[in-house]
Scaffold this motif. Sequence first.
Motif, PDB file in Angstrom:
ATOM      1  N   VAL A 173      -4.770 -15.124   1.339  1.00  0.00           N
ATOM      2  CA  VAL A 173      -3.300 -16.049   2.497  1.00  0.00           C
ATOM      3  C   VAL A 173      -1.723 -15.461   1.489  1.00  0.00           C
ATOM      4  CG1 VAL A 173      -2.136 -17.572   3.038  1.00  0.00           C
ATOM      5  CG2 VAL A 173      -4.634 -17.279   3.860  1.00  0.00           C
ATOM      6  N   ALA A 174      -1.759 -15.981   0.178  1.00  0.00           N
ATOM      7  CA  ALA A 174      -0.870 -15.541  -0.870  1.00  0.00           C
ATOM      8  C   ALA A 174      -0.681 -14.488  -0.686  1.00  0.00           C
ATOM      9  CB  ALA A 174      -1.157 -15.918  -2.322  1.00  0.00           C
ATOM     10  N   ARG A 175      -1.779 -12.649  -0.949  1.00  0.00           N
ATOM     11  CA  ARG A 175      -1.198 -11.430  -0.965  1.00  0.00           C
ATOM     12  C   ARG A 175       0.019 -11.412   0.064  1.00  0.00           C
ATOM     13  NH1 ARG A 175       0.941  -7.992  -0.162  1.00  0.00           N
ATOM     14  NH2 ARG A 175       0.206  -5.377  -0.369  1.00  0.00           N
ATOM     15  N   LEU A 176      -1.179 -11.810   1.862  1.00  0.00           N
ATOM     16  CA  LEU A 176      -0.169 -11.292   2.954  1.00  0.00           C
ATOM     17  C   LEU A 176       1.401 -11.991   3.163  1.00  0.00           C
ATOM     18  CD1 LEU A 176      -3.211 -11.543   5.090  1.00  0.00           C
ATOM     19  CD2 LEU A 176      -2.076  -9.545   4.862  1.00  0.00           C
ATOM     20  N   ALA A 177       1.362 -12.983   2.076  1.00  0.00           N
ATOM     21  CA  ALA A 177       2.277 -14.080   2.093  1.00  0.00           C
ATOM     22  C   ALA A 177       3.843 -12.830   1.768  1.00  0.00           C
ATOM     23  CB  ALA A 177       2.663 -15.383   1.843  1.00  0.00           C
ATOM     24  N   ALA A 178       3.033 -11.887   0.638  1.00  0.00           N
ATOM     25  CA  ALA A 178       3.922 -11.237   0.478  1.00  0.00           C
ATOM     26  C   ALA A 178       4.344  -9.660   0.650  1.00  0.00           C
ATOM     27  CB  ALA A 178       3.360 -11.358  -1.606  1.00  0.00           C
ATOM     28  N   GLY A 179       3.760  -9.083   2.018  1.00  0.00           N
ATOM     29  CA  GLY A 179       3.688  -8.830   2.654  1.00  0.00           C
ATOM     30  C   GLY A 179       2.272  -8.182   3.445  1.00  0.00           C
ATOM     31  N   SER A 180       2.087  -7.508   4.615  1.00  0.00           N
ATOM     32  CA  SER A 180       1.088  -6.059   4.587  1.00  0.00           C
ATOM     33  C   SER A 180      -0.147  -5.854   3.636  1.00  0.00           C
ATOM     34  CB  SER A 180       1.545  -6.015   6.158  1.00  0.00           C
ATOM     35  OG  SER A 180       0.759  -4.529   6.236  1.00  0.00           O
ATOM     36  N   ASP A 181      -1.186  -6.010   4.206  1.00  0.00           N
ATOM     37  CA  ASP A 181      -2.005  -5.365   3.704  1.00  0.00           C
ATOM     38  C   ASP A 181      -3.898  -5.589   4.554  1.00  0.00           C
ATOM     39  OD1 ASP A 181      -4.478  -4.860   2.256  1.00  0.00           O
ATOM     40  OD2 ASP A 181      -2.736  -5.056   0.259  1.00  0.00           O
ATOM     41  N   ALA A 182      -3.980  -4.166   4.242  1.00  0.00           N
ATOM     42  CA  ALA A 182      -5.272  -4.293   5.674  1.00  0.00           C
ATOM     43  C   ALA A 182      -6.480  -4.659   4.898  1.00  0.00           C
ATOM     44  CB  ALA A 182      -5.191  -2.946   6.358  1.00  0.00           C
ATOM     45  N   ALA A 183      -6.477  -4.227   4.017  1.00  0.00           N
ATOM     46  CA  ALA A 183      -8.103  -4.507   3.060  1.00  0.00           C
ATOM     47  C   ALA A 183      -7.313  -6.202   3.173  1.00  0.00           C
ATOM     48  CB  ALA A 183      -7.901  -3.828   2.237  1.00  0.00           C
ATOM     49  N   ALA A 184      -6.564  -6.943   2.860  1.00  0.00           N
ATOM     50  CA  ALA A 184      -6.578  -8.372   2.586  1.00  0.00           C
ATOM     51  C   ALA A 184      -7.133  -8.921   4.002  1.00  0.00           C
ATOM     52  CB  ALA A 184      -5.337  -8.460   1.923  1.00  0.00           C
TER      53      ALA A 184
END
Length: 165
Positions: free
Chosen positions: A31-42
Amino acid sequence: MRIAGARPGEVERRFLGSWCHGAPGVALARVARLAAGSDAAATADLEVALAYAADAPLPEVDHLCCGTAGRLSALTAAGRTLGDAAPLAAGRRLARRALARAEGSGGWRISGGETPGERADLGFFRGYPGLAWSLIALTGAGVELPLVALLELPSERRRRLRSPS
């Protein structure tokens, strides 16, 4: 993504639902990673972690650290941070399951999974305050609490609520 741990058999099955070794912690990190931008693996990891957090059998304990409240916090963080109603709905279903168990067994399971209601633990992560915080954060109850599971400070929450998205 393997939620169970770095090596097969390394982590006991009972920790799959805890922040430190399991699905809620993986979900919070994604969630923290995706809040910073799109990421297919995340995104893929998040879907697996949220499914586990929502649908796995109830853990032995209900507290925030290793129990039901930790799962609720991950689902709440995903729903609120990413603007997705599905994790919030899953969190409400999980909360209802935990409440039914608490009602049927004489109380919430806090601390080491001992007899429900036997010991009043007032610590935030392994006691009643963290469980209450997680339930209020999930339901809203007229207040949008900071997402403690993401280490969000109250000032960050206020700033985010005031700024247009």
